[in-house]
Design a protein around this motif. Structure first.
Motif, short mmCIF file in Angstrom:
data_model
loop_
_atom_site.label_atom_id
_atom_site.label_comp_id
_atom_site.label_asym_id
_atom_site.label_seq_id
_atom_site.Cartn_x
_atom_site.Cartn_y
_atom_site.Cartn_z
N LEU A 151 18.22 -6.67 -13.42
CA LEU A 151 17.76 -6.58 -14.79
C LEU A 151 18.24 -5.32 -15.49
O LEU A 151 18.44 -5.31 -16.69
N GLU A 152 18.41 -4.23 -14.77
CA GLU A 152 18.74 -2.97 -15.39
C GLU A 152 20.23 -2.65 -15.34
O GLU A 152 20.64 -1.57 -15.72
N ASN A 157 22.83 -5.28 -22.99
CA ASN A 157 22.98 -6.75 -23.12
C ASN A 157 24.41 -7.16 -23.46
O ASN A 157 24.65 -8.15 -24.14
N ARG A 540 18.08 -14.85 -20.70
CA ARG A 540 17.00 -13.89 -20.79
C ARG A 540 16.29 -13.80 -19.44
O ARG A 540 16.14 -14.81 -18.75
N GLN A 541 15.88 -12.62 -19.03
CA GLN A 541 15.14 -12.41 -17.80
C GLN A 541 13.92 -11.54 -18.07
O GLN A 541 13.97 -10.64 -18.91
N SER A 542 12.84 -11.84 -17.35
CA SER A 542 11.65 -10.99 -17.42
C SER A 542 11.16 -10.71 -16.01
O SER A 542 11.37 -11.52 -15.09
N LYS A 543 10.49 -9.57 -15.81
CA LYS A 543 10.10 -9.12 -14.48
C LYS A 543 8.61 -8.76 -14.48
O LYS A 543 8.13 -8.10 -15.38
N SER A 544 7.89 -9.23 -13.41
CA SER A 544 6.48 -8.91 -13.25
C SER A 544 6.27 -8.34 -11.84
O SER A 544 6.73 -8.93 -10.85
N ILE A 552 10.44 -12.83 -11.06
CA ILE A 552 11.47 -12.78 -12.09
C ILE A 552 11.61 -14.17 -12.70
O ILE A 552 11.78 -15.15 -11.97
N SER A 553 11.52 -14.24 -14.02
CA SER A 553 11.69 -15.51 -14.71
C SER A 553 12.95 -15.46 -15.56
O SER A 553 13.26 -14.42 -16.15
N GLN A 554 13.68 -16.56 -15.63
CA GLN A 554 14.91 -16.65 -16.40
C GLN A 554 14.77 -17.75 -17.44
O GLN A 554 14.15 -18.79 -17.19
N SER A 555 15.38 -17.49 -18.63
CA SER A 555 15.33 -18.47 -19.71
C SER A 555 16.56 -18.27 -20.60
O SER A 555 17.33 -17.33 -20.41
#
Length: 669
Positions: A151-152, A157, A540-544, A552-555
């Protein structure tokens, strides 16, 4: 499976595997240091019998094999460990723990070669092995706390905002093709910016230093001359682009059926300047041509008037100047129809001037309002109507300008099949306001002659376009396509167009152009371009993170393909834009964000070999001054001749004949 029973079962397996590892290591230590344990009194028959039966399986033969077995079981137990995730945990401490632990764990074998007592030897061996084991365990546990994801890696982007671009070279007899490189995800690929239809207009934008001239305009000049175009070039910083055009014409002269002639308009170096009359009577068919020329001159000299078109005190000077131009066009078939004669005639006193102009039937409708105000002694109104034109044109009363503007070395029909031309007009940033108005007149008259059917293909290139005034540039781009006229406009920023042309005209210019190439621009220009380029699907990615794991979710989502912030941070030579295509040459991937590739070494070598623009003729200060005085004498002669014919018209109401005659004599002189 993420049920509670499975998690507890996994934890029991991990604990049992780690216990086996410790058990193997403990037996290895007992067997390796058995004599020391005897000395300490820590042996027992029952223990020895149990261990002797275990030893029979062969795992504890030697020193290295049991250590490896214990380490393997420890590694298996660490694989299933899920420690508390820590964003501050870095890889360096973990590597230090593991490396130092492995060194102590295996280097402890070297202790066995020391010549010390058995108890001391056993203490050192077991201590070093245990310490190494614990360090490996600590490093392995911390390894589970390390968060590993991508992610980092792309904080700006950049990878998500890449998109496929045209990699084919699409050429035709009119095209301009620029080699480039672009990024697609993590790869750099070759591409082409194919301007297959330059007749739909080319807009080149970019702040100073963005590379408009070096990366784009020089290639347009090169490739159009190579393909046999006639050319009109407005060179803001003369002679940067004119040198390129002259040398390219020499290089490609064999590509033309009729060799074009090279002409230069330059007010600073008269030796290298041709003379040309923008008000050539042969190119002025009716009074509308005079009106257009008058509007161009006045708007070029008073840029603030562009936004006030239609106002009384703006239109009045334009009408007055139109009348004078058309009068000179009709007088003796345009013998004195030049801008210097117009300037000198306009400075004449009103009574003589009105008398002369009133004799020309075609301009009475333009002149009568001024004569009416003058006869009614409304001098304030007359001055208000005419002074704007007189003061503005007075700035052009220069011997150098008169010399260039009063000659007739060539005409402005650059795409005449029988006599094609390459014309370069040079400006000077230090004399922008004066030169810009005159050059605007050249351009306005040239456009009328070029935008006609049955002519050669031509290329019109305007560097720093906002520094000149050209009325109805949008009409040129809209209608000249069928007449094979390619128009290139270079601007620094769209706000320049708004300042000099007004918001509505600037909006039309930027909206009607088919090919847009932009380097670094900021503010509203970058925002508008970003909106024009549209959106693309981006990952798009998000991290919890929780106490034991991360998710990690991807969209995918639609977002701007080239954000305004990215346009504002482009490097020199890096361009974004969109191209137009032809019905017979479809381009699916019209949008681009790439770095144009220049062969810097070849360009530098080419510039060293450039031939300077030749001297047209030696012009002395005496020649310039004589031409200046000659124009004044011709205007005075014209007045004397006409006043002799129209003497009664010079008399104001209430004046007698003698007063009118004396007035005529003094004013004509």
């Amino acid at each position: 499976m993420q049920t509670g029973e499975d998690t507890q079962g996994l934890r029991k397996i991990i604990d049992f595997t780690r216990l086996i590892s410790i058990f193997i290591l403990a037996i290895h230590g007992y067997l390796s240091c058995y004599r020391a344990f005897e000395a300490w009194g820590l042996t027992a028959d029952m223990t020895d019998r149990i261990i002797s039966s275990i030893v029979k399986i062969g795992l504890f033969n030697g020193f290295l094999l049991p250590k490896l077995a214990a380490l393997l079981c420890l590694a298996i137990s660490l694989v299933g460990t899920k420690g508390r995730k820590d964003e501050k945990q870095g890889p360096k401490p973990i590597i230090a723990y593991l490396a130092s632990g492995l060194i102590l764990y295996f280097a402890s074998l070297l202790v066995l070669y020391l010549r010390v007592s058995i108890t001391m030897l056993a203490t050192l061996y077991i201590g070093l092995t245990t310490t190494g084991y614990m360090l490996i365990l600590m490093g392995g546990v911390r390894l589970s706390r390390l968060i590993k994801n991508g992610l980092e890696k792309d904080i700006f982007n950049n990878l998500a905002e890449t998109f496929p671009q045209e990699e084919r070279l699409l050429e035709n007899e009119y095209s301009v093709n620029l080699p480039a490189k672009y990024r697609l995800k993590d790869k750099v690929r070759d591409s082409w910016i194919n301007l297959v239809n330059p007749f739909r207009g080319i807009l080149v934008a970019g702040t100073p230093g963005a590379g408009k001239s070096y990366f784009v305009i020089r290639h347009i000049i090169d490739q159009h001359l190579k393909k046999g175009f006639s050319m009109f070039l407005y060179d803001f910083k003369f002679d940067d682009l004119s040198m390129i055009a002259y040398n390219k014409l020499l290089k490609y002269r064999k590509n033309y059926q009729v060799m074009p002639k090279f002409y230069v308009i330059n007010f600073d170096d008269l030796d290298r300047s041709h003379r040309c009359n923008p008000l050539d009577p042969q190119s002025m068919d009716d009074i509308t041509d005079a009106t257009e020329a008058s509007r161009t001159i006045m708007m070029g000299l008073n840029r603030s008037w562009i936004k006030k078109q239609g106002d009384f005190f703006v239109e009045s000077p334009i009408n007055f100047l139109t009348g004078i131009i058309w009068f000179l066009r009709r007088y003796e078939d345009g013998r004195y129809c030049t801008l210097p004669h117009v300037i000198e005639l306009m400075q004449v006193e009103y009574d003589a001037l009105f008398a002369v102009l009133h004799g020309q039937e075609e301009i009475r409708v333009l002149i009568d309002p001024f004569i009416s105000a003058w006869r009614n002694n409304a001098m304030a109104q007359v001055e208000g109507q005419i002074a704007g034109a007189k003061i503005a044109l007075g700035r052009l009363s220069s011997p150098q300008l008169y010399y260039v503007l009063s000659g007739n070395d060539f005409t402005l029909d650059i795409n005449d099949p029988e006599e094609p031309k390459v014309v370069c007009v040079g400006n000077n940033p230090q004399k922008l306001q004066v030169y810009g108005a005159v050059l605007s007149l050249y351009i306005s008259r040239m456009i009328k002659l070029v935008n006609q059917k049955g002519k050669l293909k031509s290329s019109l290139i305007f560097d720093e376009f906002p520094t000149i005034y050209f009325n109805n540039i949008d009409s040129l781009i809209a209608t000249a396509r069928s007449n094979k006229v390619a128009t290139t406009l270079a601007v620094q920023d769209f706000s320049q167009l708004k300042k000099d042309y007004g918001a509505e005209q600037a909006e039309v210019i930027t909206g009607i152009v088919g090919n847009i190439i932009s380097g670094q621009v900021t503010g509203d220009t970058a925002k508008k371009l970003s909106e024009n380029f549209g959106k693309i699907m981006q990952d798009r990615q998000s991290k919890s993170i929780n106490s034991s794991d991360i998710s990690i979710s991807q969209s995918t989502a639609l977002d701007y393909a080239i954000p305004a912030a990215k346009i504002a941070s482009l490097s020199s030579g890096e361009f974004v834009g969109i191209v137009a295509d032809n019905p017979e040459q479809k381009i699916a991937l019209k949008m681009f964000h790439s770095e144009i590739q220049n062969d810097h070494g070849a360009i530098a070598e080419e510039e060293k070999k450039q031939v300077p623009i030749p001297i047209v003729q030696k012009v002395t200060a005496q020649d310039v001054e004589e031409n200046y005085l000659k124009i004044k004498r011709e205007v005075a002669k014209l007045l004397r001749t006409e006043l002799e014919k129209l003497q009664p018209l010079t008399k104001k109401p209430g004046e007698d004949q003698n007063q009118a005659g004396s007035s005529q004599q003094s004013l004509s002189l």
